[in-house]
Design a protein around this motif. Structure first.
Motif, PDB file in Angstrom:
ATOM      1  N   LYS A   3       0.859  -1.190   0.000  1.00 56.82           N
ATOM      2  CA  LYS A   3       0.000   0.000   0.000  1.00 56.82           C
ATOM      3  C   LYS A   3       0.894   1.238   0.000  1.00 56.82           C
ATOM      4  O   LYS A   3       1.595   1.496   0.966  1.00 56.82           O
ATOM      5  CB  LYS A   3      -0.896  -0.012   1.235  1.00 56.82           C
ATOM      6  N   GLY A   7      -0.922   6.888  -6.132  1.00 57.07           N
ATOM      7  CA  GLY A   7      -1.592   5.994  -7.073  1.00 57.07           C
ATOM      8  C   GLY A   7      -0.941   6.157  -8.431  1.00 57.07           C
ATOM      9  O   GLY A   7       0.150   6.705  -8.540  1.00 57.07           O
ATOM     10  N   LEU A  36       5.766   0.982  -7.312  1.00 54.52           N
ATOM     11  CA  LEU A  36       4.484   1.535  -7.740  1.00 54.52           C
ATOM     12  C   LEU A  36       4.042   0.908  -9.060  1.00 54.52           C
ATOM     13  O   LEU A  36       2.875   0.544  -9.219  1.00 54.52           O
ATOM     14  CB  LEU A  36       4.584   3.055  -7.887  1.00 54.52           C
ATOM     15  N   THR A  40       0.567  -1.238  -9.611  1.00 54.22           N
ATOM     16  CA  THR A  40      -0.497  -0.738 -10.484  1.00 54.22           C
ATOM     17  C   THR A  40      -0.559  -1.476 -11.813  1.00 54.22           C
ATOM     18  O   THR A  40      -1.402  -1.183 -12.641  1.00 54.22           O
ATOM     19  CB  THR A  40      -0.325   0.774 -10.754  1.00 54.22           C
TER      20      THR A  40
END
Length: 76
Positions: A3, A7, A36, A40
């Motif tokens: 987490k 984003g 990241l 994603t």
């Protein structure tokens, strides 16, 4: 999945800024971009593209800044 506070990185028209970073910070940004990207499902972003969303996130969550800005704007 890890987490992270950021984003996906938006594709936006950039404004050119010249900035020098310590090598250790650049390595951390590169590592962050890699993690990241994995989280994603995207290719890792250019580490320098993380600077803007990180600064935006920092400013958006800084309560002292929000309070001072509100006070400053109410004086104008």
């Amino acid at each position: 999945m890890t987490k992270l506070k950021l984003g996906p990185i938006e594709d936006d028209k950039p404004v050119k800024v010249t900035l020098e970073l310590p090598a250790t910070l650049h390595r951390d940004l590169a590592t962050y971009a890699e993690i990241l990207g994995r989280g994603t499902g995207q290719a890792p972003a250019d580490p320098l593209r993380l600077v803007v969303p990180m600064l935006e996130r920092f400013i958006a969550t800084d309560r002292g800044f929000a309070k001072a800005r509100k006070t400053s704007l109410s004086r104008d």
